[in-house]
Motif scaffolding. Structure first.
Motif, PDB file in Angstrom:
ATOM      1  N   GLU A   6      99.108  85.749  89.009  1.00 35.73           N
ATOM      2  CA  GLU A   6      97.993  85.534  88.007  1.00 35.73           C
ATOM      3  C   GLU A   6      99.007  84.477  87.453  1.00 35.73           C
ATOM      4  O   GLU A   6      98.225  83.405  86.047  1.00 35.73           O
ATOM      5  CB  GLU A   6      98.483  86.354  86.603  1.00 35.73           C
ATOM      6  CG  GLU A   6      97.180  86.976  85.426  1.00 35.73           C
ATOM      7  CD  GLU A   6      97.702  87.369  84.702  1.00 35.73           C
ATOM      8  OE1 GLU A   6      97.334  87.567  83.119  1.00 35.73           O
ATOM      9  OE2 GLU A   6      97.582  88.796  85.240  1.00 35.73           O
ATOM     10  N   LYS A   7     100.584  84.271  86.775  1.00 40.83           N
ATOM     11  CA  LYS A   7     100.691  83.247  86.146  1.00 40.83           C
ATOM     12  C   LYS A   7     100.757  81.908  86.997  1.00 40.83           C
ATOM     13  O   LYS A   7     101.125  80.438  86.056  1.00 40.83           O
ATOM     14  CB  LYS A   7     102.577  82.995  86.700  1.00 40.83           C
ATOM     15  CG  LYS A   7     103.414  82.288  85.246  1.00 40.83           C
ATOM     16  CD  LYS A   7     103.027  82.844  83.835  1.00 40.83           C
ATOM     17  CE  LYS A   7     103.672  81.425  82.861  1.00 40.83           C
ATOM     18  NZ  LYS A   7     103.565  81.394  81.679  1.00 40.83           N
ATOM     19  N   LEU A   8     100.738  81.790  88.416  1.00 45.29           N
ATOM     20  CA  LEU A   8     100.633  80.642  89.116  1.00 45.29           C
ATOM     21  C   LEU A   8      98.891  80.441  89.187  1.00 45.29           C
ATOM     22  O   LEU A   8      98.678  78.644  89.141  1.00 45.29           O
ATOM     23  CB  LEU A   8     100.464  80.608  90.600  1.00 45.29           C
ATOM     24  CG  LEU A   8     101.937  80.735  91.165  1.00 45.29           C
ATOM     25  CD1 LEU A   8     102.184  81.299  92.561  1.00 45.29           C
ATOM     26  CD2 LEU A   8     102.701  79.586  90.999  1.00 45.29           C
ATOM     27  N   ALA A   9      98.238  81.394  89.272  1.00 42.78           N
ATOM     28  CA  ALA A   9      96.564  80.559  88.573  1.00 42.78           C
ATOM     29  C   ALA A   9      96.122  80.210  86.890  1.00 42.78           C
ATOM     30  O   ALA A   9      95.897  78.907  87.263  1.00 42.78           O
ATOM     31  CB  ALA A   9      95.907  82.160  88.431  1.00 42.78           C
ATOM     32  N   ALA A  10      97.120  81.092  86.059  1.00 46.02           N
ATOM     33  CA  ALA A  10      97.260  80.237  84.725  1.00 46.02           C
ATOM     34  C   ALA A  10      97.827  78.103  84.836  1.00 46.02           C
ATOM     35  O   ALA A  10      97.016  77.925  83.675  1.00 46.02           O
ATOM     36  CB  ALA A  10      97.562  81.288  83.089  1.00 46.02           C
ATOM     37  N   LEU A  11      98.916  78.189  85.304  1.00 42.65           N
ATOM     38  CA  LEU A  11      99.227  77.241  85.436  1.00 42.65           C
ATOM     39  C   LEU A  11      98.330  76.063  86.034  1.00 42.65           C
ATOM     40  O   LEU A  11      98.656  75.012  86.360  1.00 42.65           O
ATOM     41  CB  LEU A  11     100.676  77.188  85.787  1.00 42.65           C
ATOM     42  CG  LEU A  11     101.251  77.936  84.843  1.00 42.65           C
ATOM     43  CD1 LEU A  11     102.820  78.346  85.373  1.00 42.65           C
ATOM     44  CD2 LEU A  11     101.930  76.947  83.393  1.00 42.65           C
ATOM     45  N   VAL A 127     106.918  80.853  85.757  1.00 41.54           N
ATOM     46  CA  VAL A 127     106.315  81.585  86.927  1.00 41.54           C
ATOM     47  C   VAL A 127     107.159  82.872  87.154  1.00 41.54           C
ATOM     48  O   VAL A 127     105.307  83.919  86.732  1.00 41.54           O
ATOM     49  CB  VAL A 127     106.281  81.456  88.921  1.00 41.54           C
ATOM     50  CG1 VAL A 127     104.983  82.545  89.480  1.00 41.54           C
ATOM     51  CG2 VAL A 127     105.391  79.863  88.632  1.00 41.54           C
ATOM     52  N   PHE A 128     108.271  83.734  87.086  1.00 33.61           N
ATOM     53  CA  PHE A 128     108.523  84.536  87.169  1.00 33.61           C
ATOM     54  C   PHE A 128     109.070  85.464  85.719  1.00 33.61           C
ATOM     55  O   PHE A 128     109.063  86.392  85.968  1.00 33.61           O
ATOM     56  CB  PHE A 128     109.428  85.211  88.315  1.00 33.61           C
ATOM     57  CG  PHE A 128     108.782  84.679  89.300  1.00 33.61           C
ATOM     58  CD1 PHE A 128     107.837  86.453  90.509  1.00 33.61           C
ATOM     59  CD2 PHE A 128     108.786  83.526  90.178  1.00 33.61           C
ATOM     60  CE1 PHE A 128     108.345  85.997  91.712  1.00 33.61           C
ATOM     61  CE2 PHE A 128     108.552  83.595  91.661  1.00 33.61           C
ATOM     62  CZ  PHE A 128     108.011  85.193  92.223  1.00 33.61           C
ATOM     63  N   GLY A 129     109.767  84.584  84.630  1.00 32.37           N
ATOM     64  CA  GLY A 129     109.542  85.150  83.993  1.00 32.37           C
ATOM     65  C   GLY A 129     111.285  85.555  84.370  1.00 32.37           C
ATOM     66  O   GLY A 129     111.712  85.009  84.607  1.00 32.37           O
ATOM     67  N   PRO A 130     111.937  85.376  82.912  1.00 31.32           N
ATOM     68  CA  PRO A 130     113.865  85.648  82.490  1.00 31.32           C
ATOM     69  C   PRO A 130     114.030  86.440  83.702  1.00 31.32           C
ATOM     70  O   PRO A 130     115.210  86.475  83.789  1.00 31.32           O
ATOM     71  CB  PRO A 130     113.532  85.323  81.199  1.00 31.32           C
ATOM     72  CG  PRO A 130     113.020  85.996  79.917  1.00 31.32           C
ATOM     73  CD  PRO A 130     111.472  85.654  81.635  1.00 31.32           C
TER      74      PRO A 130
END
Length: 162
Positions: A6-11, A127-130
């Motif tokens: 989802e993060k990749l898509a949002a970016l 992409v993956f967060g901390p």
């Protein structure tokens, strides 16, 4: 919290297809080798969005600038994420990044290898967060790399079982 897919898509990030190898080049190993709950990711180089090799090529601190090398390290990350997505179907199966080993094709006395590798680490953390993206890392300078890449990176991740 959104997952990696989802993060990749949002970016707006589109991962490259499999690497287009030069004619006659054969690689007798998998890009991703799964053993239990670990995936060992073979050394990747930078790719363009169409899967071709990405330049600039050569030694960092000589024919490749620090900023160009940092951008290449990010492209290596995208290449690696593409391999992982093809292997698992979803990047959300990755539950932790363990270690990252970066090799930088370095001009004599070039010492900013950690700064080069930040291009990769910044992408993984974005992409993956901390928590999932946190990783141990090595950034070494080498005299040469395959295909005259400025950067090659390998890694190890923990995955949830399928």
């Amino acid at each position: 919290m959104p997952g990696a897919d989802e993060k990749l898509a949002a970016l707006g990030i589109v991962l490259p297809p499999p690497l287009k190898l030069p004619p006659g080049m054969v690689l007798p190993f998998p890009w991703v080798n799964v053993r239990g709950d670990r995936a060992y990711i073979s050394g990747h180089g930078p790719q363009e969005p169409d899967g071709s090799l990405a330049g600039p090529f050569g030694a960092v601190g000589e024919s490749v600038s620090l900023d160009e090398a940092r951008a290449s390290a990010r492209k290596v990350g995208l290449s690696m994420l593409g391999s992982l997505k093809r292997e698992f179907g979803s990047l959300d199966r990755i539950t932790g990044w363990c270690r990252v080993h970066g090799m930088v094709n370095s001009a004599l006395r070039f010492t900013e290898t950690p700064a080069v590798m930040n291009g990769f680490s910044d992408l993984i953390l974005e992409v993956f967060g901390p928590e999932i993206g946190r990783h141990a890392r090595t950034a070494i300078g080498v005299a040469a790399l395959p295909l005259n890449f400025p950067v090659e990176i390998e890694a190890e991740v923990v995955i949830e079982s399928s």
